[in-house]
Design a protein around this motif. Structure first.
Motif, PDB file in Angstrom:
ATOM      1  N   HIS A   1     -36.201 117.683  12.564  1.00  0.00           N
ATOM      2  CA  HIS A   1     -37.364 118.247  13.245  1.00  0.00           C
ATOM      3  C   HIS A   1     -38.066 119.194  12.278  1.00  0.00           C
ATOM      4  CE1 HIS A   1     -36.540 116.797  17.304  1.00  0.00           C
ATOM      5  NE2 HIS A   1     -35.253 116.956  17.004  1.00  0.00           N
ATOM      6  N   PHE A   2     -39.342 118.927  12.052  1.00  0.00           N
ATOM      7  CA  PHE A   2     -40.155 119.786  11.206  1.00  0.00           C
ATOM      8  C   PHE A   2     -41.205 120.459  12.094  1.00  0.00           C
ATOM      9  CE2 PHE A   2     -38.602 116.456   8.387  1.00  0.00           C
ATOM     10  CZ  PHE A   2     -38.029 117.220   7.390  1.00  0.00           C
ATOM     11  N   GLU A   3     -41.505 121.705  11.773  1.00  0.00           N
ATOM     12  CA  GLU A   3     -42.409 122.475  12.618  1.00  0.00           C
ATOM     13  C   GLU A   3     -43.462 123.162  11.762  1.00  0.00           C
ATOM     14  OE1 GLU A   3     -40.688 125.023  15.746  1.00  0.00           O
ATOM     15  OE2 GLU A   3     -41.593 126.655  14.629  1.00  0.00           O
ATOM     16  N   ILE A   4     -44.695 123.124  12.232  1.00  0.00           N
ATOM     17  CA  ILE A   4     -45.786 123.858  11.597  1.00  0.00           C
ATOM     18  C   ILE A   4     -46.310 124.841  12.628  1.00  0.00           C
ATOM     19  CG2 ILE A   4     -48.103 123.736  10.626  1.00  0.00           C
ATOM     20  CD1 ILE A   4     -47.473 120.953   9.657  1.00  0.00           C
ATOM     21  N   ARG A   5     -46.271 126.135  12.292  1.00  0.00           N
ATOM     22  CA  ARG A   5     -46.796 127.172  13.178  1.00  0.00           C
ATOM     23  C   ARG A   5     -48.138 127.658  12.659  1.00  0.00           C
ATOM     24  NH1 ARG A   5     -41.841 131.070  15.050  1.00  0.00           N
ATOM     25  NH2 ARG A   5     -40.503 129.398  15.798  1.00  0.00           N
ATOM     26  N   THR A   6     -49.130 127.673  13.542  1.00  0.00           N
ATOM     27  CA  THR A   6     -50.458 128.170  13.187  1.00  0.00           C
ATOM     28  C   THR A   6     -50.678 129.489  13.915  1.00  0.00           C
ATOM     29  OG1 THR A   6     -51.222 125.889  13.030  1.00  0.00           O
ATOM     30  CG2 THR A   6     -52.900 127.596  13.093  1.00  0.00           C
ATOM     31  N   HIS A   7     -50.733 130.578  13.148  1.00  0.00           N
ATOM     32  CA  HIS A   7     -50.952 131.913  13.706  1.00  0.00           C
ATOM     33  C   HIS A   7     -52.448 132.177  13.765  1.00  0.00           C
ATOM     34  CE1 HIS A   7     -46.666 132.717  13.229  1.00  0.00           C
ATOM     35  NE2 HIS A   7     -46.770 132.111  12.066  1.00  0.00           N
ATOM     36  N   GLN A   8     -52.898 132.839  14.835  1.00  0.00           N
ATOM     37  CA  GLN A   8     -54.327 133.068  15.038  1.00  0.00           C
ATOM     38  C   GLN A   8     -54.588 134.526  15.392  1.00  0.00           C
ATOM     39  OE1 GLN A   8     -55.662 130.429  18.096  1.00  0.00           O
ATOM     40  NE2 GLN A   8     -54.966 128.612  17.039  1.00  0.00           N
ATOM     41  N   ARG A   9     -55.716 135.032  14.909  1.00  0.00           N
ATOM     42  CA  ARG A   9     -56.165 136.390  15.248  1.00  0.00           C
ATOM     43  C   ARG A   9     -57.655 136.329  15.579  1.00  0.00           C
ATOM     44  NH1 ARG A   9     -51.488 136.564  14.901  1.00  0.00           N
ATOM     45  NH2 ARG A   9     -50.138 138.031  13.812  1.00  0.00           N
ATOM     46  N   LEU A  10     -58.084 137.242  16.442  1.00  0.00           N
ATOM     47  CA  LEU A  10     -59.479 137.304  16.865  1.00  0.00           C
ATOM     48  C   LEU A  10     -60.003 138.721  16.640  1.00  0.00           C
ATOM     49  CD1 LEU A  10     -61.670 135.600  18.387  1.00  0.00           C
ATOM     50  CD2 LEU A  10     -60.893 136.762  20.432  1.00  0.00           C
ATOM     51  N   ILE A  11     -61.157 138.823  15.986  1.00  0.00           N
ATOM     52  CA  ILE A  11     -61.789 140.126  15.721  1.00  0.00           C
ATOM     53  C   ILE A  11     -63.232 140.049  16.204  1.00  0.00           C
ATOM     54  CG2 ILE A  11     -62.487 141.774  13.951  1.00  0.00           C
ATOM     55  CD1 ILE A  11     -60.212 140.724  12.218  1.00  0.00           C
ATOM     56  N   ASP A  12     -63.642 141.035  17.009  1.00  0.00           N
ATOM     57  CA  ASP A  12     -65.035 141.145  17.449  1.00  0.00           C
ATOM     58  C   ASP A  12     -65.665 142.336  16.749  1.00  0.00           C
ATOM     59  OD1 ASP A  12     -65.019 138.993  19.139  1.00  0.00           O
ATOM     60  OD2 ASP A  12     -64.628 140.158  20.946  1.00  0.00           O
ATOM     61  N   ILE A  13     -66.863 142.128  16.211  1.00  0.00           N
ATOM     62  CA  ILE A  13     -67.623 143.212  15.579  1.00  0.00           C
ATOM     63  C   ILE A  13     -68.875 143.423  16.418  1.00  0.00           C
ATOM     64  CG2 ILE A  13     -68.821 143.983  13.507  1.00  0.00           C
ATOM     65  CD1 ILE A  13     -66.922 142.219  11.901  1.00  0.00           C
ATOM     66  N   MET A  14     -68.959 144.614  17.042  1.00  0.00           N
ATOM     67  CA  MET A  14     -70.094 144.944  17.906  1.00  0.00           C
ATOM     68  C   MET A  14     -71.144 145.693  17.095  1.00  0.00           C
ATOM     69  SD  MET A  14     -68.942 143.838  20.705  1.00  0.00           S
ATOM     70  CE  MET A  14     -67.522 143.623  21.721  1.00  0.00           C
ATOM     71  N   TYR A  15     -72.372 145.487  17.432  1.00  0.00           N
ATOM     72  CA  TYR A  15     -73.518 146.149  16.806  1.00  0.00           C
ATOM     73  C   TYR A  15     -73.516 146.015  15.284  1.00  0.00           C
ATOM     74  CZ  TYR A  15     -73.144 148.298  21.390  1.00  0.00           C
ATOM     75  OH  TYR A  15     -73.003 148.510  22.734  1.00  0.00           O
ATOM     76  N   PRO A  16     -73.465 144.779  14.755  1.00  0.00           N
ATOM     77  CA  PRO A  16     -73.490 144.638  13.297  1.00  0.00           C
ATOM     78  C   PRO A  16     -74.895 144.873  12.749  1.00  0.00           C
ATOM     79  CG  PRO A  16     -73.505 142.489  14.323  1.00  0.00           C
ATOM     80  CD  PRO A  16     -73.374 143.489  15.436  1.00  0.00           C
ATOM     81  N   THR A  17     -74.943 145.392  11.540  1.00  0.00           N
ATOM     82  CA  THR A  17     -76.213 145.577  10.841  1.00  0.00           C
ATOM     83  C   THR A  17     -76.288 144.558   9.707  1.00  0.00           C
ATOM     84  OG1 THR A  17     -75.226 147.191   9.355  1.00  0.00           O
ATOM     85  CG2 THR A  17     -76.222 148.042  11.381  1.00  0.00           C
ATOM     86  N   ALA A  18     -77.392 144.548   9.009  1.00  0.00           N
ATOM     87  CA  ALA A  18     -77.537 143.650   7.851  1.00  0.00           C
ATOM     88  C   ALA A  18     -76.532 144.032   6.772  1.00  0.00           C
ATOM     89  CB  ALA A  18     -78.959 143.720   7.318  1.00  0.00           C
ATOM     90  N   GLN A  19     -76.263 145.328   6.655  1.00  0.00           N
ATOM     91  CA  GLN A  19     -75.287 145.810   5.677  1.00  0.00           C
ATOM     92  C   GLN A  19     -73.877 145.308   6.031  1.00  0.00           C
ATOM     93  OE1 GLN A  19     -75.006 150.060   5.644  1.00  0.00           O
ATOM     94  NE2 GLN A  19     -74.725 150.138   3.417  1.00  0.00           N
ATOM     95  N   THR A  20     -73.564 145.241   7.323  1.00  0.00           N
ATOM     96  CA  THR A  20     -72.259 144.733   7.766  1.00  0.00           C
ATOM     97  C   THR A  20     -72.100 143.264   7.390  1.00  0.00           C
ATOM     98  OG1 THR A  20     -72.378 146.221   9.666  1.00  0.00           O
ATOM     99  CG2 THR A  20     -70.743 144.477   9.756  1.00  0.00           C
TER     100      THR A  20
END
Length: 181
Positions: free
Chosen positions: A143-162
């Protein structure tokens, strides 16, 4: 057998009566009984205040110019951010994805953008079953297993510099980045 109230006491006491089967039954005075549904509905209808008119202009908190939550109707977008960047990261290796999250959050915070996350999403596991030998030993398998880890990031009020600082980030090759505006 009945329990009576004394002359000095103003609270009525419970009365015990013998039922026909011989088991005692409790009888509460009318003042202690719970009101019926009909009596509650009638009392609520008679005590209802007159209907108020809803103003056309939403109420505002004093001096802030921000509408109160009770006054938000169809235009609920006023309190929601106008633009939000949602970044979803995927990787097979946890240290890579954690370092990438730190780099993204640092780049956003240097430009005074509000960040939410990283939020760990459920790890996806893909399991592959392979036979050991092609003919005789069917019960012996790898048995072979591949785990895919995931993360979620929200950026509020971004500017052009961001956005510029996010575009210039050098992330490792083992991290898949998906950006939604």
């Amino acid at each position: 057998m009945a329990v009576s109230t004394s002359a000095s006491s103003t609270l009525p006491l419970l009365s015990l009566h013998r039922a026909a089967a011989g088991s005692p039954a409790l009888s509460f005075p009318a003042s202690l009984r719970a009101p019926t549904l009909r009596s509650r509905v009638a009392a609520a209808a008679s005590a209802a205040p007159p209907a108020e008119t809803i103003p056309d202009v939403p109420e505002e908190a004093e001096g802030t110019g921000i509408p109160m939550p009770s006054s938000i109707g169809d235009d609920g977008e006023q309190l929601a951010p106008k633009q939000k960047i949602r970044i979803k990261l995927r990787s097979y290796w946890v240290p890579l994805i954690e370092d990438s999250c730190k780099k993204i959050i640092e780049a956003a915070k240097t430009t005074n953008a509000k960040t939410m996350g990283p939020v760990p999403l459920p790890t996806k596991r893909r399991i592959y079953c392979v036979l050991n030998s092609p003919h005789v030993h069917k019960d012996s398998r790898f048995h072979f297993e591949i785990r895919t880890h995931q993360r979620l990031i929200d950026i509020m009020y971004p500017t052009a510099q961001t956005i510029d600082s996010l575009m210039q980030l050098q992330l490792p090759a083992g991290v898949d980045v998906e950006v939604k505006l």
